[in-house]
Write a protein that holds these residues in place. Sequence first.
Motif, PDB file in Angstrom:
ATOM      1  N   PRO A 126      -5.350   2.644  -9.331  1.00 52.76           N
ATOM      2  CA  PRO A 126      -5.470   3.422  -8.091  1.00 52.76           C
ATOM      3  C   PRO A 126      -6.205   4.745  -8.345  1.00 52.76           C
ATOM      4  O   PRO A 126      -5.962   5.418  -9.342  1.00 52.76           O
ATOM      5  CB  PRO A 126      -4.011   3.661  -7.691  1.00 52.76           C
ATOM      6  CG  PRO A 126      -3.221   2.631  -8.419  1.00 52.76           C
ATOM      7  CD  PRO A 126      -3.956   2.337  -9.675  1.00 52.76           C
ATOM      8  N   ARG A 127      -7.153   5.079  -7.457  1.00 57.50           N
ATOM      9  CA  ARG A 127      -7.924   6.329  -7.591  1.00 57.50           C
ATOM     10  C   ARG A 127      -7.929   7.057  -6.248  1.00 57.50           C
ATOM     11  O   ARG A 127      -7.755   6.422  -5.201  1.00 57.50           O
ATOM     12  CB  ARG A 127      -9.375   6.014  -7.986  1.00 57.50           C
ATOM     13  CG  ARG A 127      -9.501   5.525  -9.393  1.00 57.50           C
ATOM     14  CD  ARG A 127     -10.946   5.658  -9.885  1.00 57.50           C
ATOM     15  NE  ARG A 127     -11.006   5.450 -11.332  1.00 57.50           N
ATOM     16  CZ  ARG A 127     -10.999   4.261 -11.922  1.00 57.50           C
ATOM     17  NH1 ARG A 127     -10.960   3.181 -11.184  1.00 57.50           N
ATOM     18  NH2 ARG A 127     -11.040   4.149 -13.234  1.00 57.50           N
ATOM     19  N   LYS A 128      -8.215   8.371  -6.364  1.00 55.21           N
ATOM     20  CA  LYS A 128      -8.249   9.164  -5.131  1.00 55.21           C
ATOM     21  C   LYS A 128      -9.373   8.681  -4.229  1.00 55.21           C
ATOM     22  O   LYS A 128      -9.315   8.800  -3.015  1.00 55.21           O
ATOM     23  CB  LYS A 128      -8.486  10.636  -5.475  1.00 55.21           C
ATOM     24  CG  LYS A 128      -7.249  11.320  -6.039  1.00 55.21           C
ATOM     25  CD  LYS A 128      -7.502  12.796  -6.210  1.00 55.21           C
ATOM     26  CE  LYS A 128      -6.372  13.397  -7.047  1.00 55.21           C
ATOM     27  NZ  LYS A 128      -6.807  14.482  -7.874  1.00 55.21           N
ATOM     28  N   THR A 129     -10.430   8.115  -4.853  1.00 49.87           N
ATOM     29  CA  THR A 129     -11.605   7.706  -4.074  1.00 49.87           C
ATOM     30  C   THR A 129     -11.413   6.345  -3.396  1.00 49.87           C
ATOM     31  O   THR A 129     -12.294   5.882  -2.689  1.00 49.87           O
ATOM     32  CB  THR A 129     -12.827   7.620  -5.010  1.00 49.87           C
ATOM     33  OG1 THR A 129     -12.442   6.817  -6.127  1.00 49.87           O
ATOM     34  CG2 THR A 129     -13.285   8.985  -5.468  1.00 49.87           C
ATOM     35  N   ASP A 130     -10.276   5.694  -3.634  1.00 49.35           N
ATOM     36  CA  ASP A 130     -10.042   4.383  -3.015  1.00 49.35           C
ATOM     37  C   ASP A 130     -10.005   4.496  -1.503  1.00 49.35           C
ATOM     38  O   ASP A 130      -9.584   5.515  -0.952  1.00 49.35           O
ATOM     39  CB  ASP A 130      -8.688   3.821  -3.487  1.00 49.35           C
ATOM     40  CG  ASP A 130      -8.760   3.315  -4.908  1.00 49.35           C
ATOM     41  OD1 ASP A 130      -9.886   3.144  -5.408  1.00 49.35           O
ATOM     42  OD2 ASP A 130      -7.689   3.104  -5.519  1.00 49.35           O
ATOM     43  N   GLU A 131     -10.430   3.392  -0.847  1.00 48.01           N
ATOM     44  CA  GLU A 131     -10.347   3.365   0.611  1.00 48.01           C
ATOM     45  C   GLU A 131      -8.877   3.459   1.033  1.00 48.01           C
ATOM     46  O   GLU A 131      -8.017   2.888   0.350  1.00 48.01           O
ATOM     47  CB  GLU A 131     -10.923   2.054   1.141  1.00 48.01           C
ATOM     48  CG  GLU A 131     -12.428   2.020   1.107  1.00 48.01           C
ATOM     49  CD  GLU A 131     -12.963   0.699   1.588  1.00 48.01           C
ATOM     50  OE1 GLU A 131     -12.239   0.005   2.321  1.00 48.01           O
ATOM     51  OE2 GLU A 131     -14.088   0.381   1.196  1.00 48.01           O
ATOM     52  N   PRO A 132      -8.592   4.113   2.128  1.00 46.90           N
ATOM     53  CA  PRO A 132      -7.203   4.218   2.565  1.00 46.90           C
ATOM     54  C   PRO A 132      -6.605   2.838   2.802  1.00 46.90           C
ATOM     55  O   PRO A 132      -7.269   1.954   3.337  1.00 46.90           O
ATOM     56  CB  PRO A 132      -7.280   5.013   3.882  1.00 46.90           C
ATOM     57  CG  PRO A 132      -8.656   5.580   3.961  1.00 46.90           C
ATOM     58  CD  PRO A 132      -9.524   4.823   3.036  1.00 46.90           C
ATOM     59  N   GLY A 133      -5.387   2.646   2.355  1.00 46.23           N
ATOM     60  CA  GLY A 133      -4.693   1.367   2.578  1.00 46.23           C
ATOM     61  C   GLY A 133      -4.969   0.320   1.527  1.00 46.23           C
ATOM     62  O   GLY A 133      -4.379  -0.764   1.565  1.00 46.23           O
ATOM     63  N   LEU A 134      -5.888   0.602   0.584  1.00 45.39           N
ATOM     64  CA  LEU A 134      -6.201  -0.393  -0.452  1.00 45.39           C
ATOM     65  C   LEU A 134      -5.008  -0.554  -1.402  1.00 45.39           C
ATOM     66  O   LEU A 134      -4.527   0.430  -1.966  1.00 45.39           O
ATOM     67  CB  LEU A 134      -7.440   0.037  -1.253  1.00 45.39           C
ATOM     68  CG  LEU A 134      -7.808  -0.862  -2.422  1.00 45.39           C
ATOM     69  CD1 LEU A 134      -8.237  -2.245  -1.945  1.00 45.39           C
ATOM     70  CD2 LEU A 134      -8.893  -0.249  -3.296  1.00 45.39           C
ATOM     71  N   VAL A 135      -4.525  -1.771  -1.519  1.00 46.15           N
ATOM     72  CA  VAL A 135      -3.412  -2.041  -2.443  1.00 46.15           C
ATOM     73  C   VAL A 135      -3.974  -2.815  -3.634  1.00 46.15           C
ATOM     74  O   VAL A 135      -4.499  -3.919  -3.454  1.00 46.15           O
ATOM     75  CB  VAL A 135      -2.302  -2.859  -1.752  1.00 46.15           C
ATOM     76  CG1 VAL A 135      -1.162  -3.132  -2.731  1.00 46.15           C
ATOM     77  CG2 VAL A 135      -1.789  -2.136  -0.526  1.00 46.15           C
ATOM     78  N   HIS A 136      -3.873  -2.240  -4.828  1.00 45.93           N
ATOM     79  CA  HIS A 136      -4.419  -2.902  -6.012  1.00 45.93           C
ATOM     80  C   HIS A 136      -3.520  -4.041  -6.478  1.00 45.93           C
ATOM     81  O   HIS A 136      -2.306  -4.000  -6.302  1.00 45.93           O
ATOM     82  CB  HIS A 136      -4.564  -1.889  -7.147  1.00 45.93           C
ATOM     83  CG  HIS A 136      -5.762  -1.018  -6.978  1.00 45.93           C
ATOM     84  ND1 HIS A 136      -7.016  -1.425  -7.310  1.00 45.93           N
ATOM     85  CD2 HIS A 136      -5.889   0.240  -6.490  1.00 45.93           C
ATOM     86  CE1 HIS A 136      -7.876  -0.452  -7.047  1.00 45.93           C
ATOM     87  NE2 HIS A 136      -7.216   0.573  -6.535  1.00 45.93           N
ATOM     88  N   GLY A 137      -4.148  -5.046  -7.091  1.00 45.26           N
ATOM     89  CA  GLY A 137      -3.384  -6.106  -7.737  1.00 45.26           C
ATOM     90  C   GLY A 137      -2.863  -5.615  -9.083  1.00 45.26           C
ATOM     91  O   GLY A 137      -3.005  -4.436  -9.432  1.00 45.26           O
ATOM     92  N   ASP A 138      -2.305  -6.561  -9.854  1.00 46.86           N
ATOM     93  CA  ASP A 138      -1.695  -6.169 -11.128  1.00 46.86           C
ATOM     94  C   ASP A 138      -2.729  -5.874 -12.219  1.00 46.86           C
ATOM     95  O   ASP A 138      -2.402  -5.251 -13.226  1.00 46.86           O
ATOM     96  CB  ASP A 138      -0.758  -7.282 -11.625  1.00 46.86           C
ATOM     97  CG  ASP A 138       0.531  -7.319 -10.816  1.00 46.86           C
ATOM     98  OD1 ASP A 138       0.714  -6.411  -9.977  1.00 46.86           O
ATOM     99  OD2 ASP A 138       1.335  -8.251 -11.007  1.00 46.86           O
ATOM    100  N   CYS A 139      -3.951  -6.388 -12.084  1.00 49.75           N
ATOM    101  CA  CYS A 139      -4.945  -6.156 -13.142  1.00 49.75           C
ATOM    102  C   CYS A 139      -5.458  -4.729 -13.058  1.00 49.75           C
ATOM    103  O   CYS A 139      -5.996  -4.318 -12.023  1.00 49.75           O
ATOM    104  CB  CYS A 139      -6.106  -7.153 -13.016  1.00 49.75           C
ATOM    105  SG  CYS A 139      -7.422  -6.789 -14.175  1.00 49.75           S
ATOM    106  N   ILE A 140      -5.280  -3.981 -14.150  1.00 54.65           N
ATOM    107  CA  ILE A 140      -5.737  -2.585 -14.146  1.00 54.65           C
ATOM    108  C   ILE A 140      -7.141  -2.472 -14.741  1.00 54.65           C
ATOM    109  O   ILE A 140      -7.621  -1.375 -15.013  1.00 54.65           O
ATOM    110  CB  ILE A 140      -4.745  -1.677 -14.903  1.00 54.65           C
ATOM    111  CG1 ILE A 140      -4.547  -2.179 -16.347  1.00 54.65           C
ATOM    112  CG2 ILE A 140      -3.416  -1.588 -14.167  1.00 54.65           C
ATOM    113  CD1 ILE A 140      -3.778  -1.212 -17.228  1.00 54.65           C
ATOM    114  N   ASP A 141      -7.785  -3.609 -14.968  1.00 57.21           N
ATOM    115  CA  ASP A 141      -9.170  -3.650 -15.456  1.00 57.21           C
ATOM    116  C   ASP A 141      -9.334  -2.896 -16.783  1.00 57.21           C
ATOM    117  O   ASP A 141     -10.328  -2.196 -16.988  1.00 57.21           O
ATOM    118  CB  ASP A 141     -10.109  -3.059 -14.384  1.00 57.21           C
ATOM    119  CG  ASP A 141     -11.516  -3.621 -14.535  1.00 57.21           C
ATOM    120  OD1 ASP A 141     -11.683  -4.647 -15.222  1.00 57.21           O
ATOM    121  OD2 ASP A 141     -12.456  -3.032 -13.967  1.00 57.21           O
ATOM    122  N   CYS A 142      -8.343  -3.101 -17.670  1.00 59.81           N
ATOM    123  CA  CYS A 142      -8.383  -2.385 -18.955  1.00 59.81           C
ATOM    124  C   CYS A 142      -9.292  -3.072 -19.961  1.00 59.81           C
ATOM    125  O   CYS A 142      -9.563  -2.516 -21.020  1.00 59.81           O
ATOM    126  CB  CYS A 142      -6.973  -2.292 -19.516  1.00 59.81           C
ATOM    127  SG  CYS A 142      -6.267  -3.927 -19.842  1.00 59.81           S
TER     128      CYS A 142
END
Length: 479
Positions: free
Chosen positions: A249-265
Amino acid sequence: MSDSDPAPSLYAAHEPIFPRRVSGPFRNLKWYIMAVTLGIYYLTPWIRWDRGPALPDQAVLLDLANRRFYFFWIEIWPHEFYFVAGLLIMAGLGLFLFTSALGRVWCGYTCPQTVWTDLFILVERWIEGDRNARLRLHRQKKLDFRKARLRVTKWVVWLLIGLATGGAWVFYFADAPTLLRDLLTGQAHPVAYTTMAILTGTTFLFGGFAREQICIYACPWPRIQAAMMDEDTLTVGYREWRGEPRGKPRKTDEPGLVHGDCIDCMACVNVCPMGIDIRDGQQMECITCALCIDACDDVMERIGKPRGLIDYMALSDEANERAGHPPQNIWKHILRPRTILYTALWGSVGLALLFALFIRSDIELTVAPVRNPTFVTLSDGSIRNTYDVRLRNKTGEPRPFELSIKGEPAMQLELEGVDGTIVTVPADTSFLQRVYIVAPKTAEAASARSTPVRIWVADLDNGERAYKDTSFNGRGAGQ
Ligand code: SF4
Ligand code: SF4
């Protein structure tokens, strides 16, 4: 693209892969399998097995000069090659079975290319460091003393492993301690040195440099295995419906965007020995080594999410899981008609081989009638037929074999060059004996066209017997 633009190249330069160290149950399983398979390969020629003074005492030996294959208490003669063919069929069926149940487990865990590459990567990591250190060293253009030292050290260790690999191979074809002494004193046959040199070179190149390219470009198995897999085959996959949209999750994310479990590490990509991203879906390059499962489970634990974002799974479960239902029990995927059929075939061939081994005799004979001439008329009018009888003594000591016939009582058996009917066959030998069968002038067999005859051989030491049926030509057969 204009006519003047150069045509795009179809060639992509190979980018070396530097897998990161990972720990977890699948990695541990791979270490264990590597230790067992390499241990078996390197140590087997040194196991001794007492077969008596006349036979070699190496447990596993391919004695090409004498055309014998020794496997512990079993000795295979050339005419018993069906045992080897049966074992190869069992190996093939076993491969089909495991592939249809668990995808490319052979590739991921036990294929020699995988095992030796894993070993070479381990050595590379010990000497040059983990992924980031190796990447830095690879990108460093200047060949300074440190880079040269690390490279040379790594190549020397790889070459020593290659040498041990080639050396172990030739030990399967001759008495290992004797051959080792001959190799060290320069007295071994040139074929041994040549074989070792070839295997040292191929191990060094395939395990050190070609690595995943052998699996992707040279091996036909990835192309064939698809025929054995179906939607119930368990294979490594990514639960995209759980992981996407990926990222932290980032401040620049669109409002309401819910991320999945993958943190793209990228942990799953960085540990992959094939350099692929399993999140892109099933790929031909994936050898189902499951190291990405270990890497991702570790990440999931650290961020407090359930394990299994990357997991062994079947395509048939995907719809269920997307609908929020749990996957089927693993045994429902494994026990299905195809795997049961492969198991039944595998077991049948195994049982047939065991049965053949059980009824196998230590003495054997083959009979080749000499039909030129068809028969000989002796001066007293009796009829004589000639046979070449090959006697096989598979024991480790000389044995007295007595020959006899079952036919018309008046018929006589004589052995060329032997008084009587007993011949001593040396240990572990196939022995050719010319045999004559004579029918008196008045016997029925002397005038008939052909009379069935059974030639028996009996081991006088232990009473074991064997026979072969043949025929006796009389005057009715003409010349
Ligand atoms: S994607 Fe995963 S299972 Fe497939 S080769 Fe890479 S690490 Fe192994
Ligand atoms: S290791 Fe797991 S969390 Fe990290 S990128 Fe791969 S799938 Fe996503």
